[in-house]
Design an enzyme around this catalytic site. Structure first.
Site, PDB file in Angstrom:
ATOM      1  CG  HIS A  17     -38.613  15.646 -51.069  1.00 47.68           C
ATOM      2  ND1 HIS A  17     -38.827  16.942 -51.589  1.00 47.68           N
ATOM      3  CD2 HIS A  17     -38.024  15.874 -49.879  1.00 47.68           C
ATOM      4  CE1 HIS A  17     -38.624  17.734 -50.700  1.00 47.68           C
ATOM      5  NE2 HIS A  17     -37.969  17.186 -49.808  1.00 47.68           N
ATOM      6  CG  HIS A  23     -33.857  18.300 -59.028  1.00 44.43           C
ATOM      7  ND1 HIS A  23     -34.277  19.347 -59.619  1.00 44.43           N
ATOM      8  CD2 HIS A  23     -34.532  17.735 -58.304  1.00 44.43           C
ATOM      9  CE1 HIS A  23     -35.567  19.958 -58.772  1.00 44.43           C
ATOM     10  NE2 HIS A  23     -35.531  18.749 -58.015  1.00 44.43           N
ATOM     11  CG  HIS A  25     -42.297  15.301 -56.100  1.00 44.54           C
ATOM     12  ND1 HIS A  25     -43.533  15.555 -54.851  1.00 44.54           N
ATOM     13  CD2 HIS A  25     -41.228  15.670 -55.574  1.00 44.54           C
ATOM     14  CE1 HIS A  25     -42.347  16.116 -54.002  1.00 44.54           C
ATOM     15  NE2 HIS A  25     -41.378  16.221 -54.487  1.00 44.54           N
ATOM     16  CD  GLU A  39     -40.615  20.394 -53.157  1.00 44.82           C
ATOM     17  OE1 GLU A  39     -40.186  18.999 -53.044  1.00 44.82           O
ATOM     18  OE2 GLU A  39     -40.002  20.988 -52.532  1.00 44.82           O
ATOM     19  CE1 TYR A  87     -32.094  16.817 -55.497  1.00 45.22           C
ATOM     20  CE2 TYR A  87     -32.221  14.697 -54.535  1.00 45.22           C
ATOM     21  CZ  TYR A  87     -33.046  15.812 -54.979  1.00 45.22           C
ATOM     22  OH  TYR A  87     -34.208  15.570 -55.611  1.00 45.22           O
ATOM     23  CG  ASP A 134     -37.461  15.262 -55.456  1.00 47.94           C
ATOM     24  OD1 ASP A 134     -37.137  16.012 -56.544  1.00 47.94           O
ATOM     25  OD2 ASP A 134     -38.267  15.510 -54.762  1.00 47.94           O
ATOM     26  CG  ASP A 159     -38.851  21.021 -57.338  1.00 46.16           C
ATOM     27  OD1 ASP A 159     -39.957  20.777 -56.526  1.00 46.16           O
ATOM     28  OD2 ASP A 159     -37.952  20.484 -57.066  1.00 46.16           O
ATOM     29  CG  HIS A 176     -36.164  23.120 -50.728  1.00 49.67           C
ATOM     30  ND1 HIS A 176     -35.607  22.161 -50.398  1.00 49.67           N
ATOM     31  CD2 HIS A 176     -37.230  22.617 -51.699  1.00 49.67           C
ATOM     32  CE1 HIS A 176     -36.258  20.905 -50.845  1.00 49.67           C
ATOM     33  NE2 HIS A 176     -37.054  21.355 -51.669  1.00 49.67           N
TER      34      HIS A 176
HETATM   35 FE1  FEO Z   1     -39.399  17.367 -53.844  1.00 52.29          FE
HETATM   36 FE2  FEO Z   1     -37.406  18.315 -56.568  1.00 52.29          FE
HETATM   37  O1  FEO Z   1     -38.754  18.210 -55.227  1.00 52.29           O
END
Ligand code: FEO
Length: 402
Positions: free
Chosen positions: A144, A224, A78, A80, A191, A163, A82, A22
């Site tokens: 998330h 992840h 998602h 985002e 996390y 996530d 990543d 982030h």
């Molecule tokens: Fe909310 Fe791993 O991104």
């Protein structure tokens, strides 16, 4: 690619070297992974992509292992960057590909890429058949981002949870039964504390909704870290525990200091708590990794925070931490403030007020002494610690008797 179930493959990136996530916000001492999945059924489905920093590598893997022209549809759980960052590169090559995502997902994809692709909006319970398997979508707003969802692969009993249930952890194996369980749990909890704890009430509600769907779960594959293959329900149970006013058996004394007067007070306060049977961890806020510290606050039954007063306020490490914990909305924790000062002495009041705003139960007046505390004043610090310990005992008793 690694086959995780019949016709279902992990195609991701292990990022062994990343140490801040982030931007520079979160420490990732054990790296991370960006997990994307391919379902090679009658239709070939790509679920999520990887961070655009790795777009070249990802596109090469997709071409070699799957064939970009063979992909029939994309599911974006998602967006985002990543997970969704490499979508743009893929869509440059296949602009006609249908993208399955939530309504919020389509809006956020448009804001990231400024393209109007072939969006198929899905909501909780929607289902598409891809051959042997059906994909069932479950919206997971704010776990998330507002667009987040999970995809359940019906027929494989697989949850692609994005996530949720993830860890920033580059592991030796992709599966939970083949990694160090202590490392795994440390990273899963860090996390949760750092990324998901602000959304705790929603997480409880979502887990209840998912449980109510009664879907059999054989495996949980987040975006992840490792895949929960052995006893996947363990991480759902842990989320329930972490979301439910979680604490471990210790308190944290957190301070910043210029000439060790506040540090001496911190040590005396800890002595007072320990004399009453409350275990303490001491942290110099300025020299402790902030993401690790946030995890310790999440785990603590309470925190006592101290700082000297400088220019009518607190030092920058304490200011940053106070601001951060306000956003995390920790519940069921006690707080107290202390510090040394020279002439104006605002720090104690600022800390107490901010802890209160952050949801901590602050019952004691801030304890402050001018310049270096005397032996008698250090005795008062010990008493302050004892008083805080009594509150911790009272809170623990109240929690136990619920
Ligand atoms: Fe909310 Fe791993 O991104």
């Amino acid at each position: 690619m690694i086959e995780i179930l019949d016709r279902i493959w992990w195609i991701g990136i292990k990022d062994w070297s990343i140490r801040r996530f982030h931007g520079f916000e979160m420490s990732t001492h054990r790296g991370t992974t960006y997990n994307s999945y391919i379902i090679k059924d009658e239709k070939t489905v790509l679920v999520d992509t990887v961070w655009d920093v790795y777009a070249d590598k990802f596109m090469n893997m997709l071409e070699e292992d799957v064939g970009i022209s063979a992909i029939d549809m994309i599911v974006i759980n998602h967006i985002e960057p990543d997970h969704g960052g490499s979508l743009g590169r893929l869509m440059e090559m296949r602009p006609e590909l249908p993208i399955y995502c939530t309504k919020n997902g389509a809006e956020i994809i448009r804001r990231h890429f400024h393209k109007d692709w072939d969006f198929h909006i899905v909501a909780t319970g929607d289902k598409i058949n891809v051959g042997k398997y059906n994909l069932v979508f479950v919206e997971m707003q704010m776990i998330h981002w507002p667009d987040s969802m999970m995809t359940y692969v019906d027929g494989a009993s697989l949850v692609l949870s994005n996530d949720a249930f993830g860890q920033h952890y580059a592991p030796v194996s992709l599966f939970n039964d083949e990694v160090d369980a202590c490392e795994l749990y440390q990273e899963a909890l860090k996390y949760y504390a750092n990324i998901l704890s602000p959304f705790t009430p929603l997480i409880m509600k979502k887990i209840d909704q998912v449980k109510a769907l009664g879907l059999p779960i054989k495996m949980i594959a987040p975006s992840h870290g490792v895949i929960w293959r052995r006893d996947p329900i363990q991480i759902i149970d842990k989320y329930y525990e972490w979301a439910n006013t979680y604490s471990e058996d210790f308190t944290a004394v957190i301070y910043d200091t210029m000439y060790n007067s506040t540090k001496a007070m911190a040590e005396a306060i800890a002595k007072g708590m320990e004399a009453e049977g409350v275990k303490c961890k001491l942290f110099n806020c300025a020299t402790t990794d902030q993401s690790d510290l946030l995890l310790e606050i999440f785990k603590a039954k309470g925190i006592v925070m101290g700082c000297c007063t400088v220019n009518n306020t607190v030092l920058r490490s304490i200011a940053g931490l106070l601001d951060e914990i306000k956003g995390h909305k920790f519940r069921g924790k006690a707080g107290a403030a202390f510090g040394s000062y020279g002439w104006s002495g605002e720090a104690g009041k600022i800390i107490a007020q901010d802890l209160n705003k952050a949801g901590f139960d602050v019952a004691q007046q801030p304890l402050q002494f001018r310049y270096r505390p005397s032996d008698e004043e250090l005795g008062q610090c010990i008493s302050f610690g004892s008083e805080f310990a009594a509150r911790i005992h009272a809170m623990s008793g109240a929690n136990t008797s619920r």
